[in-house]
Design a protein around this motif. Structure first.
Motif, short mmCIF file in Angstrom:
data_model
loop_
_atom_site.label_atom_id
_atom_site.label_comp_id
_atom_site.label_asym_id
_atom_site.label_seq_id
_atom_site.Cartn_x
_atom_site.Cartn_y
_atom_site.Cartn_z
N ARG A 186 0.83 -1.21 0.00
CA ARG A 186 0.00 0.00 0.00
C ARG A 186 0.86 1.26 0.00
O ARG A 186 0.52 2.25 -0.62
N GLN A 187 1.99 1.23 0.68
CA GLN A 187 2.87 2.38 0.70
C GLN A 187 3.67 2.50 -0.58
O GLN A 187 4.01 3.59 -1.01
N ARG A 188 3.97 1.38 -1.21
CA ARG A 188 4.82 1.37 -2.39
C ARG A 188 4.07 1.87 -3.64
O ARG A 188 4.67 2.49 -4.50
N ALA A 189 2.77 1.62 -3.73
CA ALA A 189 2.02 1.98 -4.93
C ALA A 189 2.05 3.48 -5.23
O ALA A 189 2.38 3.87 -6.35
N PRO A 190 1.75 4.37 -4.27
CA PRO A 190 1.83 5.81 -4.60
C PRO A 190 3.24 6.26 -4.93
O PRO A 190 3.44 7.12 -5.78
N LEU A 209 5.57 4.46 -6.43
CA LEU A 209 5.87 4.06 -7.81
C LEU A 209 5.17 4.95 -8.83
O LEU A 209 5.74 5.26 -9.87
N LYS A 210 3.95 5.36 -8.53
CA LYS A 210 3.25 6.27 -9.44
C LYS A 210 4.00 7.60 -9.57
O LYS A 210 4.17 8.12 -10.66
N ARG A 211 4.44 8.14 -8.42
CA ARG A 211 5.19 9.40 -8.46
C ARG A 211 6.51 9.23 -9.21
O ARG A 211 6.90 10.10 -9.98
N LEU A 212 7.18 8.10 -8.97
CA LEU A 212 8.46 7.86 -9.64
C LEU A 212 8.28 7.74 -11.14
O LEU A 212 9.04 8.33 -11.91
N ARG A 213 7.27 7.01 -11.58
CA ARG A 213 7.02 6.88 -13.03
C ARG A 213 6.68 8.22 -13.66
O ARG A 213 7.13 8.55 -14.75
#
Length: 95
Positions: free
Chosen positions: A77-81, A83-87
């Motif tokens: 749950r913490q990793r998903a946002p 990764l979106k910001r990183l992409r």
């Protein structure tokens, strides 16, 4: 030093630095160097944390399957946002 002079010179320095950075980002070598430096910083960020702030070691955590499952769910749950910001950021840098 007077606060007015200090604030004015700080604003000028920040403005010039921003303009130089925007101009430098036009070159592909600068983009790739910035990308490499960012990935290196992400890979080594745990090395520079103090022991109190880092994650507990495997010996300190209880050995339960339910506990590990909830930890993984929290991590996902913490990793998903992130990764979106990183992409999104990589997409804007690389065009």
């Amino acid at each position: 030093m007077e606060p007015t002079v200090l604030v004015t010179s700080s604003l000028v320095c920040v403005g010039l630095g921003y303009a130089l950075l925007r101009r430098a980002m036009r070159f592909w070598a600068v983009r790739w160097a910035l990308l490499g430096a960012s990935l290196f910083a992400l890979a080594t960020r745990d090395l520079f944390r103090s022991r109190e702030r880092s994650r507990p070691t495997a010996a300190a955590t209880p050995r339960g399957a339910a506990n590990r499952a909830t930890d993984r769910a929290d991590d996902e749950r913490q990793r998903a946002p992130m990764l979106k910001r990183l992409r999104r950021r990589l997409g804007s840098w690389l065009g």
